[in-house]
Design a protein around this motif. Structure first.
Motif, mmCIF file in Angstrom:
data_model
loop_
_atom_site.group_PDB
_atom_site.id
_atom_site.type_symbol
_atom_site.label_atom_id
_atom_site.label_comp_id
_atom_site.label_asym_id
_atom_site.label_seq_id
_atom_site.Cartn_x
_atom_site.Cartn_y
_atom_site.Cartn_z
ATOM 1 N N SER A 110 0.758 -1.228 -0.124
ATOM 2 C CA SER A 110 0.033 0.072 -0.126
ATOM 3 C C SER A 110 0.683 1.184 -0.192
ATOM 4 C CB SER A 110 -1.199 -0.037 1.394
ATOM 5 O OG SER A 110 -0.251 0.521 2.247
ATOM 6 N N LEU A 111 0.431 2.390 -0.060
ATOM 7 C CA LEU A 111 0.893 3.625 -0.027
ATOM 8 C C LEU A 111 1.622 3.724 1.189
ATOM 9 C CD1 LEU A 111 -1.783 6.110 -1.771
ATOM 10 C CD2 LEU A 111 0.534 5.145 -2.811
ATOM 11 N N ASP A 112 1.075 3.160 2.307
ATOM 12 C CA ASP A 112 1.681 3.467 3.857
ATOM 13 C C ASP A 112 2.777 2.589 4.242
ATOM 14 O OD1 ASP A 112 -0.524 5.184 4.261
ATOM 15 O OD2 ASP A 112 -1.784 3.389 4.558
ATOM 16 N N ASP A 113 3.062 1.845 2.992
ATOM 17 C CA ASP A 113 4.600 1.038 3.201
ATOM 18 C C ASP A 113 5.628 1.989 3.396
ATOM 19 O OD1 ASP A 113 6.764 -0.476 2.968
ATOM 20 O OD2 ASP A 113 5.496 -2.234 1.896
ATOM 21 N N PRO A 114 6.213 1.963 4.428
ATOM 22 C CA PRO A 114 7.526 3.072 4.874
ATOM 23 C C PRO A 114 8.503 2.713 3.631
ATOM 24 C CG PRO A 114 7.121 1.516 6.666
ATOM 25 C CD PRO A 114 6.056 1.133 5.585
ATOM 26 N N ALA A 115 8.809 1.595 3.113
ATOM 27 C CA ALA A 115 9.693 1.566 2.071
ATOM 28 C C ALA A 115 9.349 2.136 0.880
ATOM 29 C CB ALA A 115 9.855 -0.022 1.831
ATOM 30 N N GLU B 10 8.028 5.249 0.355
ATOM 31 C CA GLU B 10 8.581 6.589 0.685
ATOM 32 C C GLU B 10 9.981 6.555 0.554
ATOM 33 O OE1 GLU B 10 6.854 8.802 3.950
ATOM 34 O OE2 GLU B 10 8.735 10.016 4.090
ATOM 35 N N ALA B 11 10.669 5.717 1.089
ATOM 36 C CA ALA B 11 12.163 5.709 0.722
ATOM 37 C C ALA B 11 12.387 5.655 -0.773
ATOM 38 C CB ALA B 11 12.519 4.525 1.660
ATOM 39 N N ALA C 24 9.542 11.391 -0.369
ATOM 40 C CA ALA C 24 8.551 11.892 0.413
ATOM 41 C C ALA C 24 7.657 12.973 -0.369
ATOM 42 C CB ALA C 24 9.006 12.717 1.580
ATOM 43 N N GLY C 25 8.300 13.675 -0.946
ATOM 44 C CA GLY C 25 7.643 14.962 -2.022
ATOM 45 C C GLY C 25 6.734 14.248 -3.060
ATOM 46 N N MET C 26 7.250 13.244 -3.601
ATOM 47 C CA MET C 26 6.477 12.631 -4.703
ATOM 48 C C MET C 26 5.241 12.006 -4.041
ATOM 49 S SD MET C 26 7.817 11.171 -7.958
ATOM 50 C CE MET C 26 6.781 10.963 -9.466
ATOM 51 N N LEU C 27 5.457 11.232 -2.783
ATOM 52 C CA LEU C 27 4.357 10.517 -2.201
ATOM 53 C C LEU C 27 3.221 11.358 -1.951
ATOM 54 C CD1 LEU C 27 3.465 7.632 -1.423
ATOM 55 C CD2 LEU C 27 4.654 8.281 0.796
ATOM 56 N N ARG C 28 3.614 12.814 -1.455
ATOM 57 C CA ARG C 28 2.808 13.696 -1.013
ATOM 58 C C ARG C 28 1.928 13.942 -2.164
ATOM 59 N NH1 ARG C 28 5.397 18.053 0.131
ATOM 60 N NH2 ARG C 28 6.833 17.043 1.399
ATOM 61 N N GLU C 29 2.548 14.463 -3.235
ATOM 62 C CA GLU C 29 2.054 14.570 -4.580
ATOM 63 C C GLU C 29 0.880 13.610 -5.010
ATOM 64 O OE1 GLU C 29 4.089 15.411 -8.355
ATOM 65 O OE2 GLU C 29 5.413 16.534 -6.839
ATOM 66 N N LEU C 30 1.298 12.453 -4.751
ATOM 67 C CA LEU C 30 0.702 11.443 -5.300
ATOM 68 C C LEU C 30 -0.807 11.333 -4.533
ATOM 69 C CD1 LEU C 30 0.129 8.726 -7.078
ATOM 70 C CD2 LEU C 30 1.429 7.360 -5.204
ATOM 71 N N ARG C 31 -0.549 11.473 -3.091
ATOM 72 C CA ARG C 31 -1.597 11.310 -2.233
ATOM 73 C C ARG C 31 -2.653 12.583 -2.658
ATOM 74 N NH1 ARG C 31 -1.341 7.887 1.890
ATOM 75 N NH2 ARG C 31 1.127 7.512 2.493
ATOM 76 N N GLU C 32 -2.316 13.572 -2.753
ATOM 77 C CA GLU C 32 -3.107 14.737 -3.172
ATOM 78 C C GLU C 32 -3.967 14.341 -4.674
ATOM 79 O OE1 GLU C 32 -0.362 18.057 -0.989
ATOM 80 O OE2 GLU C 32 -0.648 18.249 -3.336
ATOM 81 N N GLU C 33 -3.153 13.952 -5.451
ATOM 82 C CA GLU C 33 -3.745 13.574 -6.809
ATOM 83 C C GLU C 33 -4.615 12.683 -6.877
ATOM 84 O OE1 GLU C 33 -2.002 13.272 -11.360
ATOM 85 O OE2 GLU C 33 -0.893 12.169 -9.959
#
Ligand code: G4P
Length: 528
Positions: free
Chosen positions: A207-212, A214-215, A219-228
């Protein structure tokens, strides 16, 4: 469950529709790769080239870098049997493509991420809509910069008038492409380039919440993705299977065919949700695929696959029952029983002699011109499948013979080529002209080439003042006779002997229609 039902339910028969260059051939290769049908992607083009070499007239295709002929590829995947009916890619070969679409149960639409919905896709979509064919969409070339994904969904919805339900969603694009999220499972599949010749076993996060994750993507891209994704959720439709099966909604996937990315997610979803063979309408009743007796119809004829034998192969889609090698079938149009010896099946690895075929499968029947497009085969019942149209041509030419002594060959050649669907052929009531009609202009080149090559006739084509054609029908015989008399100058018979109005202009057509309200002017003709 009966074998008939089991075999029917596991069939998935479909075609890929796209604008030339969107990636249909590449995607086909990858699908075959997953089907285990080929060891290494890339061999479809090789196979195509090998086939070209077997037939002389196909040199024309080669010269032009187009594929005039379509073929059938069958492969097993995840317990299903997938039949992929190839459609000719060139924009000119409308009719052949249209008829292939009558033989499938669903379609896959490929769209170039940078180009969006293109003209050819719009036309093909219109054809799919005639039968409410369910469509899945693959947005290709994500490894390149293209339009914003949300913008693309908007474009599909507004131009093609079909709801979009994204199933995967891209993470970045072009140089920034990181992967896709599966919106139903939540899984994230990372993009790794250089995997194009192997099955994609990319890194998968639950899932998106998998810490690996983000690594991995930052982090920036992940945030962008969640918003999108929040935006996407609000702006798009959730997958609704009934709407998909009714042709009102298209599930959308993102990927890169050449990099073999996103393809397996598409295929997994496809075999699970795409429809198995459905009942089909005939002149007398609806035929269920689970019926025990064989029925089928011919949607394509290919001539001279082997120039030594001058034979033709009629491609028949099985609609019910089971075909087994050597069985006899009733050819409804001629009223004759025919032995289906040496029929071909189309396992992707090669053409093979068919042992058996079930609903959704296609077999190739050798013949010498006795079988036509639209013909029905049964085990004795007198019925004919409907819905295999001839389209009104948009281009017309008058055939002109350079050697007048070859008139007979010319007529024979044109009659046979029109039977095959290579062109349409009209004989005006009031003259001895031979008028050819086509949906695309390249068809005339093919006809000229084949007339010379196969019938020894040197014919040219000249412009003629015809704008469009309409098939004439009228329930009132007196009115029809009157119409015939008054309009004889513009009337002709097609190759099947049906009455056709050849309109010199659109305005003329409109005026004539207004003047004769009891007469129907049809833009398509069902194959009789
Ligand atoms: P078509 O059958 O729909 O006409 O398209 P085809 O698969 O032949 O693909 C058209 C071109 O697009 C090909 O390039 C192909 O390699 C390329 N292509 C297909 N999928 C992708 C993708 O995911 N990403 C990128 N960047 N390109 C893709 P070509 O140069 O015309 O042919 P080739 O020499 O590469 O075979």
């Amino acid at each position: 469950m009966s074998e008939q039902r089991t075999e029917t339910l596991r069939r998935r028969t479909f075609a890929i529709i796209s604008h030339p260059d969107a990636g249909k051939t590449t995607l086909t290769e990858k699908l075959l790769l997953f089907g285990g049908a080929i060891q290494m992607a890339g061999s479809v083009k090789g196979r195509k080239a090998a086939r070209h070499a077997t037939s002389d007239w196909m040199a024309l295709e080669k010269e032009r870098g187009i594929s005039v002929t379509s073929s059938v590829m069958q492969f097993p995947y995840a317990g299903r049997i997938v039949n992929l009916l190839d459609t000719p890619g060139h924009a000119d070969f409308g009719e052949d493509t249209y008829r292939v679409l009558t033989a499938v149960d669903s379609a896959l639409m490929v769209i170039d991420v940078a180009k969006g919905v293109e003209e050819r896709t719009i036309k093909l979509m219109e054809v799919c809509r005639l039968r409410d064919t369910p469509i899945m969409s693959f947005i290709n070339k994500l490894d390149r910069e293209g339009k914003e994904p949300i913008e693309l969904l908007d474009e599909i919805e507004s131009v093609l008038k079909i709801q979009c339900a994204p199933i995967t969603w891209p993470i970045g694009m072009g140089k920034r492409l990181k992967g896709v999220v599966h919106l139903l499972t939540g899984e994230v599949h990372l993009y790794e380039s250089g995997r194009n010749f192997t099955r994609q076993d990319s890194t998968i996060f639950a899932s998106l919440d998998d810490p690996a994750l983000e690594a991995s993507i930052g982090a920036g891209m992940l945030r962008e993705l969640r918003e999108e994704l929040e935006l996407v959720e609000g702006a798009s439709h959730p997958f609704d299977k009934a709407a998909y099966l009714a042709g009102r909604q298209t599930p959308v996937f993102f990927g890169s065919a050449v990099n073999n990315f996103g393809v397996q997610l598409l295929l997994d979803f496809f075999v699970e949700h795409a429809p198995s063979p459905k009942p089909r309408a005939t002149t007398t009743r609806e035929v269920q695929p689970t019926e025990e007796k064989l029925t089928g119809f011919v949607f394509k004829i290919q001539a001279n696959m082997d120039p030594q034998h001058r034979d033709r192969v009629a491609f028949m889609r099985v609609c019910s029952g089971c075909f087994s090698a050597g069985m006899k079938a009733f050819h409804v149009r001629s009223g004759k029983e025919v032995k289906l010896a040496n029929a071909l099946t189309f396992m992707a690895s090669d053409r093979e002699i068919a042992a058996e075929a079930w609903p959704g499968d296609v077999i190739g029947i050798h013949n010498h011109g006795t079988i036509s497009i639209g013909d029905t085969f049964t085990e004795g019942e007198n019925l004919s499948f409907t819905g295999i149209p001839n389209f009104a041509p948009e281009l017309f030419r008058r055939a002109r013979l350079r050697d007048p002594l070859k008139m007979k060959q010319l007529q024979k050649g044109l009659a046979q080529l029109s039977e095959e669907g290579a062109t349409q052929f009209f004989r005006p009531l009031m003259s001895n002209d031979l008028i050819l009609g086509a949906v695309g202009s390249l068809q005339f080149d093919v006809v000229a080439y084949r007339l010379k090559d196969e019938y020894g006739v040197d014919a040219g084509f000249e412009q003629v003042g015809i704008n469009t054609a309409r098939w004439i029908r009228c329930d009132n015989p007196k009115k029809l006779e009157e119409f015939r008399e008054k309009n004889a100058m513009n009337l002709a018979l097609d190759a099947a002997g049906e009455l056709v109005y050849l309109a010199p202009t659109r305005v003329n057509l409109q005026l004539t229609q207004e003047r004769w309200p009891e007469v129907t002017f049809a833009a398509t003709r069902e194959h009789a």
